[in-house]
Design an enzyme around this catalytic site. Structure first.
Site, PDB file in Angstrom:
ATOM      1  N   LEU A  62      56.696 -69.198  -7.649  1.00  0.00           N
ATOM      2  CA  LEU A  62      55.785 -70.217  -7.375  1.00  0.00           C
ATOM      3  C   LEU A  62      54.545 -69.913  -8.132  1.00  0.00           C
ATOM      4  CD1 LEU A  62      55.615 -70.146  -3.569  1.00  0.00           C
ATOM      5  CD2 LEU A  62      56.537 -72.074  -4.983  1.00  0.00           C
ATOM      6  N   ASP A  63      53.693 -70.955  -8.638  1.00  0.00           N
ATOM      7  CA  ASP A  63      52.393 -70.468  -9.399  1.00  0.00           C
ATOM      8  C   ASP A  63      51.513 -69.436  -8.732  1.00  0.00           C
ATOM      9  OD1 ASP A  63      53.529 -72.542 -11.163  1.00  0.00           O
ATOM     10  OD2 ASP A  63      52.333 -74.002 -10.471  1.00  0.00           O
ATOM     11  N   LYS A  64      50.885 -69.003  -9.693  1.00  0.00           N
ATOM     12  CA  LYS A  64      49.778 -67.844  -9.014  1.00  0.00           C
ATOM     13  C   LYS A  64      49.006 -68.352  -7.890  1.00  0.00           C
ATOM     14  CE  LYS A  64      46.414 -64.243 -10.430  1.00  0.00           C
ATOM     15  NZ  LYS A  64      45.593 -63.855 -11.264  1.00  0.00           N
ATOM     16  N   GLU A  65      48.462 -69.528  -8.235  1.00  0.00           N
ATOM     17  CA  GLU A  65      47.446 -70.056  -6.828  1.00  0.00           C
ATOM     18  C   GLU A  65      48.260 -70.895  -5.870  1.00  0.00           C
ATOM     19  OE1 GLU A  65      44.677 -69.054  -6.763  1.00  0.00           O
ATOM     20  OE2 GLU A  65      44.917 -68.052  -8.910  1.00  0.00           O
ATOM     21  N   THR A  66      49.600 -70.953  -5.890  1.00  0.00           N
ATOM     22  CA  THR A  66      50.348 -71.485  -4.941  1.00  0.00           C
ATOM     23  C   THR A  66      50.880 -70.429  -4.007  1.00  0.00           C
ATOM     24  OG1 THR A  66      50.965 -73.305  -6.433  1.00  0.00           O
ATOM     25  CG2 THR A  66      52.267 -72.988  -4.477  1.00  0.00           C
TER      26      THR A  66
END
Length: 112
Positions: A54-58
């Site tokens: 998952l992306d960092k901000e997700t």
């Protein structure tokens, strides 16, 4: 840590990833990601394998395999697209009245 761990058995570890944390270290100076932190945290997790990211901000749920058998089984499910993924949009604006769906493909832009 108990709230972080959602499920664990002999082959699978399911973890809740908060936003703002990398799934894994993205570079030598990026700092420790969740994967790295888990592997150092418990001896039984030393052989974890990342199944998806998952992306960092997700924020969301991450799957890690704990065994070779689990890795093979889960990787096959993802590669054959047998895993259903659901995303929830958080927004600062009210959504349209009634039910709606957003369909989109994520792709890299020029230089990004």
């Amino acid at each position: 840590m108990e709230r972080l761990i959602q499920f664990e058995d002999d082959h699978l570890l399911v973890v809740r990833k908060p936003s703002g944390i990398n799934t894994h270290a993205s570079g030598p100076y990026a700092g420790e990601g969740l994967y790295d932190w888990l592997r150092r945290r418990e001896p039984r997790w030393a052989e974890l394998a990342i199944i998806q990211r998952l992306d960092k901000e997700t924020s969301g749920v991450l799957l890690f395999s704990k065994s070779r058998r689990g890795n093979i089984y889960l990787t096959k499910q993802f590669s054959r697209r047998r895993v259903a993924k659901e995303y929830v949009l958080l927004t600062d604006r009210p959504p349209p009245a009634g039910e709606f769906a957003v369909r989109s493909r994520i792709r890299k832009g020029r230089g990004r």
